[in-house]
Design a protein around this motif. Structure first.
Motif, PDB file in Angstrom:
ATOM      1  N   VAL A 163       0.844  -1.200   0.000  1.00 22.83           N
ATOM      2  CA  VAL A 163       0.000   0.000   0.000  1.00 22.83           C
ATOM      3  C   VAL A 163       0.879   1.250   0.000  1.00 22.83           C
ATOM      4  CG1 VAL A 163      -1.606   1.373   1.394  1.00 22.83           C
ATOM      5  CG2 VAL A 163      -2.004  -1.077   1.068  1.00 22.83           C
ATOM      6  N   HIS A 164       1.858   1.249   0.869  1.00 19.98           N
ATOM      7  CA  HIS A 164       2.767   2.382   1.000  1.00 19.98           C
ATOM      8  C   HIS A 164       3.580   2.602  -0.277  1.00 19.98           C
ATOM      9  CE1 HIS A 164       5.822   4.939   3.009  1.00 19.98           C
ATOM     10  NE2 HIS A 164       6.712   4.205   2.357  1.00 19.98           N
ATOM     11  N   SER A 165       4.108   1.503  -0.818  1.00 18.84           N
ATOM     12  CA  SER A 165       5.099   1.580  -1.893  1.00 18.84           C
ATOM     13  C   SER A 165       4.494   1.500  -3.291  1.00 18.84           C
ATOM     14  CB  SER A 165       6.122   0.452  -1.693  1.00 18.84           C
ATOM     15  OG  SER A 165       7.093   0.453  -2.701  1.00 18.84           O
ATOM     16  N   SER A 166       3.728   0.423  -3.554  1.00 17.19           N
ATOM     17  CA  SER A 166       3.240   0.158  -4.910  1.00 17.19           C
ATOM     18  C   SER A 166       1.967   0.915  -5.252  1.00 17.19           C
ATOM     19  CB  SER A 166       3.005  -1.345  -5.096  1.00 17.19           C
ATOM     20  OG  SER A 166       4.216  -2.050  -4.969  1.00 17.19           O
ATOM     21  N   LEU A 167       1.376   1.579  -4.284  1.00 19.39           N
ATOM     22  CA  LEU A 167       0.205   2.411  -4.555  1.00 19.39           C
ATOM     23  C   LEU A 167       0.525   3.884  -4.297  1.00 19.39           C
ATOM     24  CD1 LEU A 167      -2.690   0.180  -3.151  1.00 19.39           C
ATOM     25  CD2 LEU A 167      -2.244   0.750  -5.546  1.00 19.39           C
ATOM     26  N   ALA A 168       0.781   4.243  -3.039  1.00 24.10           N
ATOM     27  CA  ALA A 168       0.963   5.662  -2.711  1.00 24.10           C
ATOM     28  C   ALA A 168       2.236   6.234  -3.330  1.00 24.10           C
ATOM     29  CB  ALA A 168       0.981   5.837  -1.194  1.00 24.10           C
ATOM     30  N   MET A 169       3.380   5.606  -3.069  1.00 21.71           N
ATOM     31  CA  MET A 169       4.635   6.121  -3.618  1.00 21.71           C
ATOM     32  C   MET A 169       4.629   6.086  -5.149  1.00 21.71           C
ATOM     33  SD  MET A 169       7.632   4.644  -1.083  1.00 21.71           S
ATOM     34  CE  MET A 169       8.925   5.524  -1.972  1.00 21.71           C
ATOM     35  N   LEU A 170       4.102   5.021  -5.715  1.00 21.52           N
ATOM     36  CA  LEU A 170       4.108   4.889  -7.169  1.00 21.52           C
ATOM     37  C   LEU A 170       3.220   5.948  -7.826  1.00 21.52           C
ATOM     38  CD1 LEU A 170       5.430   3.105  -9.319  1.00 21.52           C
ATOM     39  CD2 LEU A 170       3.349   1.719  -9.328  1.00 21.52           C
ATOM     40  N   THR A 171       2.124   6.312  -7.165  1.00 18.61           N
ATOM     41  CA  THR A 171       1.269   7.377  -7.700  1.00 18.61           C
ATOM     42  C   THR A 171       2.041   8.693  -7.781  1.00 18.61           C
ATOM     43  OG1 THR A 171      -0.746   6.344  -6.855  1.00 18.61           O
ATOM     44  CG2 THR A 171      -0.855   8.693  -7.336  1.00 18.61           C
ATOM     45  N   ILE A 172       2.786   8.992  -6.734  1.00 16.72           N
ATOM     46  CA  ILE A 172       3.589  10.220  -6.738  1.00 16.72           C
ATOM     47  C   ILE A 172       4.682  10.128  -7.796  1.00 16.72           C
ATOM     48  CG2 ILE A 172       5.160  11.655  -5.364  1.00 16.72           C
ATOM     49  CD1 ILE A 172       3.510  10.817  -2.882  1.00 16.72           C
ATOM     50  N   ALA A 173       5.314   8.958  -7.919  1.00 18.98           N
ATOM     51  CA  ALA A 173       6.408   8.791  -8.880  1.00 18.98           C
ATOM     52  C   ALA A 173       5.922   8.875 -10.325  1.00 18.98           C
ATOM     53  CB  ALA A 173       7.108   7.457  -8.641  1.00 18.98           C
ATOM     54  N   LEU A 174       4.770   8.260 -10.617  1.00 21.24           N
ATOM     55  CA  LEU A 174       4.274   8.232 -11.993  1.00 21.24           C
ATOM     56  C   LEU A 174       3.511   9.492 -12.367  1.00 21.24           C
ATOM     57  CD1 LEU A 174       2.934   4.551 -12.362  1.00 21.24           C
ATOM     58  CD2 LEU A 174       5.083   5.503 -13.221  1.00 21.24           C
ATOM     59  N   CYS A 175       2.820  10.092 -11.404  1.00 20.03           N
ATOM     60  CA  CYS A 175       1.880  11.174 -11.721  1.00 20.03           C
ATOM     61  C   CYS A 175       2.193  12.498 -11.037  1.00 20.03           C
ATOM     62  CB  CYS A 175       0.447  10.753 -11.346  1.00 20.03           C
ATOM     63  SG  CYS A 175      -0.086   9.202 -12.097  1.00 20.03           S
ATOM     64  N   GLY A 176       3.091  12.503 -10.092  1.00 25.49           N
ATOM     65  CA  GLY A 176       3.380  13.715  -9.346  1.00 25.49           C
ATOM     66  C   GLY A 176       4.322  14.650 -10.078  1.00 25.49           C
ATOM     67  N   SER A 177       4.377  15.879  -9.612  1.00 27.35           N
ATOM     68  CA  SER A 177       5.319  16.860 -10.161  1.00 27.35           C
ATOM     69  C   SER A 177       6.721  16.561  -9.649  1.00 27.35           C
ATOM     70  CB  SER A 177       4.905  18.267  -9.739  1.00 27.35           C
ATOM     71  OG  SER A 177       5.058  18.425  -8.332  1.00 27.35           O
ATOM     72  N   GLU A 178       7.718  17.160 -10.289  1.00 26.43           N
ATOM     73  CA  GLU A 178       9.090  16.971  -9.832  1.00 26.43           C
ATOM     74  C   GLU A 178       9.249  17.475  -8.399  1.00 26.43           C
ATOM     75  OE1 GLU A 178      12.912  15.738  -9.685  1.00 26.43           O
ATOM     76  OE2 GLU A 178      11.425  15.282 -11.233  1.00 26.43           O
ATOM     77  N   ALA A 179       8.597  18.584  -8.091  1.00 21.29           N
ATOM     78  CA  ALA A 179       8.688  19.122  -6.729  1.00 21.29           C
ATOM     79  C   ALA A 179       8.087  18.154  -5.717  1.00 21.29           C
ATOM     80  CB  ALA A 179       7.970  20.475  -6.662  1.00 21.29           C
ATOM     81  N   GLN A 180       6.968  17.499  -6.059  1.00 16.23           N
ATOM     82  CA  GLN A 180       6.341  16.525  -5.157  1.00 16.23           C
ATOM     83  C   GLN A 180       7.236  15.304  -4.970  1.00 16.23           C
ATOM     84  OE1 GLN A 180       2.648  16.071  -7.264  1.00 16.23           O
ATOM     85  NE2 GLN A 180       1.579  17.598  -6.015  1.00 16.23           N
ATOM     86  N   LYS A 181       7.861  14.859  -6.038  1.00 12.34           N
ATOM     87  CA  LYS A 181       8.773  13.715  -5.921  1.00 12.34           C
ATOM     88  C   LYS A 181       9.935  14.042  -4.997  1.00 12.34           C
ATOM     89  CE  LYS A 181       7.697  12.327 -10.662  1.00 12.34           C
ATOM     90  NZ  LYS A 181       8.231  12.165 -12.027  1.00 12.34           N
ATOM     91  N   GLN A 182      10.523  15.223  -5.194  1.00  9.79           N
ATOM     92  CA  GLN A 182      11.644  15.632  -4.349  1.00  9.79           C
ATOM     93  C   GLN A 182      11.225  15.805  -2.896  1.00  9.79           C
ATOM     94  OE1 GLN A 182      14.775  15.945  -5.210  1.00  9.79           O
ATOM     95  NE2 GLN A 182      14.822  16.176  -7.435  1.00  9.79           N
ATOM     96  N   LYS A 183      10.030  16.299  -2.690  1.00  8.84           N
ATOM     97  CA  LYS A 183       9.565  16.615  -1.340  1.00  8.84           C
ATOM     98  C   LYS A 183       9.181  15.366  -0.557  1.00  8.84           C
ATOM     99  CE  LYS A 183       6.055  19.413   1.057  1.00  8.84           C
ATOM    100  NZ  LYS A 183       4.921  20.369   0.875  1.00  8.84           N
TER     101      LYS A 183
END
Length: 433
Positions: A134-154
């Motif tokens: 849940v933490h990694s393959s859903l939440a983190m992956l959503t940020i990695a695939l769909c988030g902005s560069e600033a969100q990924k860095q943050k």
């Protein structure tokens, strides 16, 4: 302590009534409980030979940690339906959170390496594997695939180290399989968005630092994604009680009442349910490896138990009928592993379709249920005790059979792909009158 009898008088309970239970190793010394986890005996077709050295190293590291750190405590926490927060640093040290994500402190595994890690966690405890997925393959992956560069860095570096924990909230009380029809709303206001609605069955949500929430944009009527911080005004999360499976996982009901989310926390790449499906396509492959790992653990436990437990003067392993069931379980595990491995290779080659992922997840969970049922038979009375793993795994498989698409829904996803006909909704029939 007393109890009422038929005459209405009170009868005194025996002096030993409140004594604690015998330790299982004392009560049943003939077989070793799962707190001392059995060695792996389930890789009969030498799947390990198909793994790259770095994938083998991940498997071995995760296996050692799970057997040493998690196996001794999992039954206790499963019975209490509590999460063992003290093990999070040990899980963090494995460096598996973030899986296939490259950069931002994430491990950048191949999907095969990430899948093998998920299976090894699930082999010992399905709840821990769900926590990580849940933490990694859903939440983190959503940020990695769909988030902005600033969100990924943050957000991604601290999530990769499990310094912060995330959950992923799509399902609602009225919309499970029909998740694309969700009713939680996001209304644009100056500087951000106002979220209103309710989510249900959200793993990790009661203690998550970040909540990835999906809501319907009231302007476009499309589904968007948002990052909500814990304790945001208007946000409440309560634990769902009385589950029979994945009892360590803290599933919650989320209520959002005028929760403000700043523009910076709107996930820019989630503009429709199709964008959500990009994440689900990958996570469904990972979830398929959970029942593989669970089935490996069930087989390993039964394999040891049948050699230790004696009846009629000989080990249970010496009887034909027990060998037949054990070999049927072993065959299931080999087939499940190879289907899961093929899903990974299809993904790596860019050929994986939603139908592939759905068929893999549905078929593997079906075989896992059969494997658990056979294991429960083989352990006899001990097959209903969580101490010997199989009963616990039997229950843990039920939510996995349902989440990330029920067996039936995943079947229909594949059916649509192979026939070109969607059959999710009843076809309107014209009256013959």
């Amino acid at each position: 302590m007393t109890r009422p009898n038929q005459d209405g008088a009170n009868s005194k309970m025996p002096s030993y009534f409140n004594l604690p239970a015998l330790d299982v190793s004392v009560a049943f010394p003939q077989a070793t409980p799962a707190s001392t986890f059995p060695p792996c005996a389930s890789d009969y077709f030498h799947f390990d030979d198909l793994l790259k050295p770095e994938e083998q190293a991940v498997r071995n590291k995760v296996r050692e940690c799970m057997e040493k750190e998690i196996a001794p405590i999992m039954t206790q926490y499963w019975e209490k339906a509590e999460f063992p927060f003290h093990v999070i640093p040990k899980l963090a040290a494995l460096c598996i959170a973030g899986g296939t994500i490259k950069g931002y402190g994430c491990p950048g595994f191949s999907i095969t390496g990430s899948a093998v890690a998920a299976a090894e966690v699930a082999r010992v405890d399905a709840s821990c594997s769900t926590f990580i997925l849940v933490h990694s393959s859903l939440a983190m992956l959503t940020i990695a695939l769909c988030g902005s560069e600033a969100q990924k860095q943050k957000y991604l570096p601290s999530l990769a180290q499990l310094q912060t924990i995330a959950c992923w909230a799509l399902t609602e009380p009225g919309y499970g399989s029909d998740a694309s029809a969700l009713k939680t709303t996001a209304t644009k206001v100056e500087g951000g968005w106002i979220l209103e609605g309710q989510k249900r069955w959200i793993g990790n949500s009661t203690f998550a630092d970040l909540l990835v929430i999906f809501a319907r944009n009231t302007t476009t009527n499309q589904i968007n994604g948002y990052i909500v911080k814990k304790d945001a005004p208007g946000l409440t999360v309560t634990k769902i009680e009385n589950k029979i499976g994945l009892r360590i996982v803290q599933n919650g009901d989320i209520v959002l009442r005028k929760v403000f989310v700043p523009d910076d926390d709107r996930i820019a790449g989630v503009n429709s349910f199709q964008d959500t499906n990009k994440v689900l396509a990958v996570s469904r492959v990972m979830v398929a490896w959970q029942p593989i790992g669970i089935s490996m653990g069930i087989y390993d436990m039964c394999h040891r138990y049948l050699k230790e437990r004696k009846q009629f003067g000989v080990p249970l392993a010496a009887f034909q009928i027990t060998q037949q069931k054990l070999v049927q379980m072993l065959g299931n595990v080999q087939a499940m592993i190879l289907v899961g491995w093929r899903l990974c290779k299809l993904y790596e080659s860019g050929k994986l379709t939603p139908g592939h992922a759905s068929l893999g997840k549905s078929w593997i969970t079906l075989r896992a249920r059969e494997t658990a049922a056979l294991g429960r038979e083989l352990l006899g009375g001990n097959g209903i005790l969580a101490d010997f793993l199989v009963a616990k795994a039997f229950c843990d498989l039920e939510p996995i059979y349902t989440y990330e698409g029920t067996y039936d829904i995943n079947t229909l996803v594949t059916g649509r792909e192979v026939t070109s006909f969607a059959s999710f909704k009843p076809v309107a029939q014209k009256s013959r009158l």
